[in-house]
Design a protein around this motif. Structure first.
Motif, short mmCIF file in Angstrom:
data_model
loop_
_atom_site.label_atom_id
_atom_site.label_comp_id
_atom_site.label_asym_id
_atom_site.label_seq_id
_atom_site.Cartn_x
_atom_site.Cartn_y
_atom_site.Cartn_z
N ASP A 90 0.79 -1.22 0.00
CA ASP A 90 0.00 0.00 0.00
C ASP A 90 0.83 1.28 0.00
N ARG A 111 -2.72 -9.89 -5.04
CA ARG A 111 -3.28 -8.59 -5.42
C ARG A 111 -3.32 -8.56 -6.95
N ARG A 157 -3.56 3.46 -6.38
CA ARG A 157 -4.20 2.23 -5.90
C ARG A 157 -3.34 1.00 -6.19
N ASP A 162 -4.66 -2.01 -4.51
CA ASP A 162 -5.53 -3.10 -4.06
C ASP A 162 -6.04 -3.85 -5.29
#
Length: 667
Positions: free
Chosen positions: A3, A262, A40, A42
């Motif tokens: 992240d 992911r 991002r 995710d």
């Protein structure tokens, strides 16, 4: 784990690296979609409109990750649908040293097929004692087909079966499209035996690699766990094009069950078109999934063009026109429709050429990309006019436009190379095309040297023929190819080209006489007789020059599938026929009477268009979203009444009548 790998301050650096300037991904008019997409990491699906720069965005993310990636034995997996997309990613990554690092261990950047081959199918086949010589559908099918007795082939042909029936979808060599000839029949047993024989000799179809990959996962489920450990972060480009077979396998490897990786997918569901007839999209793991991040801003075309084409999108999406880009110094043009009838169908391309010359100055004509595309490009001479591209341009060669399928004749290898290098003066692709075609012919003749190699086809030919008299034949053959830029009249090929090719193939394959498959491959296709009117179209590289003398513009011809993902200065979308004329069926969308793939009926229920109409919409949405400056379509004049043409002009379309009588020449 991921992240914090892309920080806010990294975004301007990545945008500058992509040549967009530091504000390239910054919010615009309150739209933060690209900036947030950069940050991002995710699991999410990016629904990206045409011209949104999704591949540029993906590469920018990868460039940042390459700098900050903390693992030495775990890597990032980047999967593309086509070699063209993979090459685009690789080229853009080459702009930085960090990007180049992603092209090496422990990372993987390649097509889905190459990933499946490298990490699943090939290791599994080799562990079972099979030496994989060649993964080529055309060669594998031809070898199996000609293994069948002549009477069996005749029986299959009478049942409307082709060599495609020799492909299988089970690890026991069963399945495939064999009609009534199942494994319980004597003919079915002959088919299975031929499949088994040449598979055990190392010849496979491209899609059969998925059969063996799934067989590995069935027998060794831990293989998926190992791949998740190796690649904890996965990116998939052009995800809307993945078939059920591809999506199901990737989902099984990376997402099913416990401990998914992911995963980020990039695509546009409105552009989901498939090269194989009857091929459906993913059902096991469709795109987009539950987590969707829209990218609605197009940097390809203006808002006026966006307004004209967005109604063709099956799924309504916001389409914000933020183009065109500044590389062509010209203002966007009003869209144009060319009307024709049976007698004037071959006037459409010259009229389009004249319209381009009138619309753009010499600098724009020289720098721009101009194309004409049709949904159907395999011509049925008895079909309804216009059936396919060949009705507009009689000399059109469909084989040139096929990107991902291997040509099935020697002449098609050369035609595709001419098409890809037109105007460049680059001879490397033509030489490698000739070498690759000779290698393919040798495989059909029984050669066992294999085609799984890193060297170029030409370098491999020089290695194979180094100590042979055929090396001189090969060099003479290349001189012949280059002197004519890969073009032959049939008599010239028979007298000069074919004898050299046959001698080379005999040496490569170690045979004294070529079989039926190799001879059919080397035969030069006959050229249809041409009328005087057709002579101006008599090119074999699918380029239309206007005017024919001292051309000012060259127009590239192709199928809609062949230009997917491209950007053009101007695109002409030609009507074609499949159960009906495509654009004629889509007239309500062109007139603005319909939009999207569904409507709410008078009972308040959502009613979807039929599958054929949905397919037409997606196909032509792809075509109509290619141009930056000028969109044109060509349709039969008798489709419209006068009131409908008035609606088009009221919507800003220019109407050009190809049926109009030519004006008398000036004295």
């Amino acid at each position: 784990m991921f992240d914090d790998l892309i920080r806010e301050q990294d975004v301007p650096w990545a945008a500058s690296l992509m040549g967009l300037g530091p504000n390239g991904f910054a919010p615009v008019d309150g739209d933060e979609s690209r900036f947030q997409a950069m940050r991002r990491l995710d699991s999410v699906d990016f629904e990206a409109c045409p011209g949104s720069g999704k591949t540029t965005l993906l590469v920018a993310k990868l460039a940042v990750l390459a700098v900050r990636w903390p693992h030495r034995k775990q890597g990032i997996c980047v999967l593309s649908h086509t070699n063209a997309a993979r090459n685009e990613i690789g080229t853009k990554l080459g702009n930085s040293a960090a990007g180049l690092a992603l092209m090496r261990y422990p990372h993987f950047v390649g097509t889905i097929h190459s990933f499946v081959n490298e990490y699943l199918a090939l290791p599994w086949l080799r562990s079972n004692g099979l030496n994989v010589r060649c993964i080529d559908t055309q060669i594998a099918l031809a070898k199996r087909w000609y293994e069948l007795p002549y009477t069996t082939r005749i029986a299959l042909e009478r049942s409307h079966l082709t060599p495609a029936a020799m492909a299988y979808d089970g690890p026991d060599y069963t399945g495939g499209k064999v009609g009534k000839f199942g494994p319980h029949t004597p003919t079915g047993q002959l088919i299975i035996a031929a499949r088994r024989k040449f598979s055990e000799q190392g010849y496979f179809c491209f899609d059969e690699m998925f059969v063996w990959a799934n067989d590995l996962l069935d027998r060794r489920p831990e293989a998926a766990h190992d791949l998740r450990q190796r690649f904890p972060l996965v990116f998939i480009d052009e995800a809307q094009d993945n078939s059920e077979e591809q999506s199901a396998l990737l989902h099984r490897i990376f997402c099913a069950g416990d401990g998914p990786v992911r995963r980020q997918r990039f695509g546009d569901s409105n552009q989901a078109i498939y090269a194989k007839p009857g091929l459906a999209g993913a059902e096991t793991d469709p795109f987009p999934g539950a987590a969707v991040h829209p990218l609605p801003r197009s940097y390809r075309f203006s808002q006026s063009l966006a307004d004209e084409v967005k109604g063709f999108g099956v799924t309504p999406q916001a389409l914000v026109g933020a183009g065109p880009p500044p590389h062509i110094a010209a203002e966007p043009k009003m869209p144009a429709i060319f009307l024709f009838d049976d007698a004037s169908v071959q006037s459409v391309l010259p009229k389009f050429g004249a319209h381009l010359v009138a619309s753009f100055d010499a600098a724009a004509l020289a720098a721009g990309t101009f194309t004409a595309v049709a949904g159907v490009h395999e011509l049925d001479q008895n079909g309804r006019v216009p059936h396919a591209m060949g009705h507009y341009v009689p000399s059109y060669d469909p084989s040139c436009a096929r990107r991902e399928t291997a040509p099935d004749r020697f002449a098609q290898y050369l035609a595709r190379a001419r098409f890809e290098t037109a105007g460049s003066g680059n001879t490397e692709r033509l030489i490698n095309a000739a070498a690759a075609a000779l290698l393919a012919a040798s495989e059909l003749a029984g050669g066992t040297h294999g085609r799984i190699a890193r060297k170029s086809p030409h370098r491999r030919m020089l290695d194979y023929l180094a100590d042979s008299d055929a090396r001189a034949h090969y060099l003479a053959f290349l001189e012949l190819i280059l002197s004519g830029r890969g073009e032959f009249a049939s008599p010239d090929w028979e007298v000069n080209g074919l004898p050299l090719a046959v001698e080379i193939v005999k040496v490569l394959s170690g045979t004294a006489a070529l079989g039926a498959a190799a001879n059919a491959f080397l035969a030069w296709p006959p050229v249809p007789a041409q009328t005087d009117q057709e002579a101006i179209f008599a090119r074999t590289d699918n380029l239309f020059a206007y005017p024919s003398e001292a051309p000012e513009v060259h127009i590239r011809l192709g199928s809609i599938h062949s230009v997917k993902g491209e950007t053009h200065t101007a695109t002409l979308v030609l009507d074609s026929y499949y159960y009906n004329h495509h654009l004629s069926e889509l007239k309500p969308w062109l007139l603005g009477a319909k939009a999207g793939g569904s409507m709410v009926n008078n009972r308040g229920r959502q009613v979807f268009e039929g599958s054929r109409t949905l397919g037409r919409l997606k196909l032509h949405y792809v075509a109509m979203t290619r141009p930056t400056h000028l969109l044109c379509v060509a349709m039969r004049k008798d489709v419209f009444d006068a009131g409908e043409l008035d609606i088009l002009t009221g919507r800003g379309w220019e109407v050009i009548d190809c049926c109009a009588a030519a004006e008398p020449a000036e004295p």
